[in-house]
Design a protein around this motif. Structure first.
Motif, PDB file in Angstrom:
ATOM      1  N   GLU A 171      74.247  74.449 -12.853  1.00  0.00           N
ATOM      2  CA  GLU A 171      74.064  73.063 -12.396  1.00  0.00           C
ATOM      3  C   GLU A 171      73.030  72.348 -13.238  1.00  0.00           C
ATOM      4  N   LEU A 175      73.814  69.029 -15.370  1.00  0.00           N
ATOM      5  CA  LEU A 175      73.033  67.809 -15.199  1.00  0.00           C
ATOM      6  C   LEU A 175      72.251  67.506 -16.477  1.00  0.00           C
ATOM      7  N   HIS A 216      74.517  65.961 -18.979  1.00  0.00           N
ATOM      8  CA  HIS A 216      74.709  64.544 -18.637  1.00  0.00           C
ATOM      9  C   HIS A 216      73.504  63.719 -19.052  1.00  0.00           C
ATOM     10  N   HIS A 257      73.015  57.906 -12.270  1.00  0.00           N
ATOM     11  CA  HIS A 257      74.067  58.845 -12.681  1.00  0.00           C
ATOM     12  C   HIS A 257      75.415  58.284 -12.227  1.00  0.00           C
ATOM     13  N   HIS A 295      76.493  60.781  -9.185  1.00  0.00           N
ATOM     14  CA  HIS A 295      75.496  61.124  -8.158  1.00  0.00           C
ATOM     15  C   HIS A 295      74.598  59.960  -7.757  1.00  0.00           C
ATOM     16  N   ILE A 335      69.082  59.318  -9.401  1.00  0.00           N
ATOM     17  CA  ILE A 335      68.444  60.640  -9.371  1.00  0.00           C
ATOM     18  C   ILE A 335      66.955  60.418  -9.621  1.00  0.00           C
ATOM     19  N   PHE A 354      64.703  64.693 -12.760  1.00  0.00           N
ATOM     20  CA  PHE A 354      65.222  64.705 -14.122  1.00  0.00           C
ATOM     21  C   PHE A 354      64.163  64.781 -15.214  1.00  0.00           C
TER      22      PHE A 354
END
Ligand code: C2E
Ligand code: CA
Ligand code: CA
Ligand code: CA
Length: 280
Positions: free
Chosen positions: A22, A26, A29, A65, A68, A71, A76
């Motif tokens: 995960e 992420l 991304h 995001h 999502h 965030i 992040f």
């Protein structure tokens, strides 16, 4: 995750692998976020006590995001530190913030925010040539170095000699440096001896306890004495109530930041404050 020893650890492996996957997804991304225009900046007012008069802003990055939604940077930024993207992200943040500071200075002259604070991560601070690169950016955008405050954490500065050298280099350029989240890392007060900072940001976790008979209140009181003795500024972070603001002012705090005064806002809303429309 690797298996360490016997069965005991096997249990954790699938979970660890999933978390790592995960994190990697992420993280992948995130490395597209600048190119895809998913990052943006908000600016939270820093105000004078007791009247809440505008004194400056802290720039805070946001990531929208595509799936999502928003965030938190608390998620992040550490991720970017782990996958190395922080250097590029940090450079983007500085560019945005310095351009914004230049625009405010052009538009509002002496009424522009006296201080624009920007968070600098440990990795960024340790990049060779960081201070020189920042100086070049300020010069290119025509921003007075005295208008920018670099917020660094004690953990970042304690990390390496390189970080401490970078702080000294920022000082030599005329930039002010703030020690962020003071008292929450694995620090010692001797950091205030070794590290030339002009501002101490007293963490919300202490401010939270300021209106009760708590150890936090004692620490808040002691820190103001230390900053006064060292002739550095103190900013109380995370002020959420009038009672906290009142108590902080009473013990000598002159600057504060928190939802009681204002949340992080888009630059356009800061402009409205600067134009003297609604007050903070
Ligand atoms: P920080 O530097 O300690 O920033 C203050 C955080 O406290 C911000 O959270 C702000 O929205 C929040 N805050 C301010 N007043 C209040 C209050 O009254 N109550 C509560 N509950 N919270 C308050 P945010 O924006 O989510 O940022 C979290 C952390 O992420 C920051 O903590 C900072 O360490 C990091 N960060 C944010 N933007 C950047 C950036 O551009 N670069 C780097 N390297 N780190 C950043
Ligand atoms: Ca900060
Ligand atoms: Ca802080
Ligand atoms: Ca914090």
């Amino acid at each position: 995750a690797k298996s360490v020893g016997g069965d005991r650890w096997a249990w954790f492996d699938p979970i660890m692998d999933q978390l790592a996957a995960e994190d990697a997804t992420l993280g992948a991304h995130l490395t597209q976020a600048i190119a895809r225009d998913e990052l943006f900046m908000l600016y939270q007012p820093i105000v004078e006590l007791p009247d809440g008069r505008f004194a400056g802003v802290e720039a805070l990055v946001r990531w929208r995001h595509p799936e999502h939604g928003l965030i938190s940077p608390a998620v992040f930024i550490p991720l970017a530190e782990r996958n190395g993207y922080i250097v590029e992200l940090g450079r983007w943040v500085l560019q945005q913030v310095v351009r914004q500071a230049a625009a405010w200075q052009r538009e509002y002259g002496d009424h522009a925010p006296a201080k624009v604070s920007v968070n600098i991560s440990a990795r960024q601070l340790q990049e060779p040539g960081f201070a020189a690169e920042l100086a070049a950016l300020l010069d290119r955008e025509g921003v007075d170095v005295r208008g920018l405050v670099a917020e660094v954490t004690e953990t970042a500065v304690l990390g390496t000699g390189a970080a401490l050298d970078a702080v000294r280099a920022l000082n030599a350029l005329g930039l002010r440096v703030a020690l962020d989240d003071f008292g929450t890392g694995a620090s010692s007060l001797s950091l205030l001896v070794d590290c030339p900072v002009q501002i101490l940001k007293v963490d919300k976790s202490f401010v939270d306890g300021v209106t009760s008979a708590s150890p936090q209140a004692v620490i808040v009181d002691s820190l103001i004495a230390i900053t006064q003795g060292l002739r550095i500024e103190a900013v109380a972070e995370g002020v959420e109530t009038a009672e906290q603001a009142e108590r902080l002012h009473r013990v000598g705090y002159k600057l504060a930041q928190g939802f009681h005064f204002a949340r992080p806002l888009p630059a356009e809303d800061i402009a409205l404050i600067l134009a003297g429309q609604p007050s903070v």
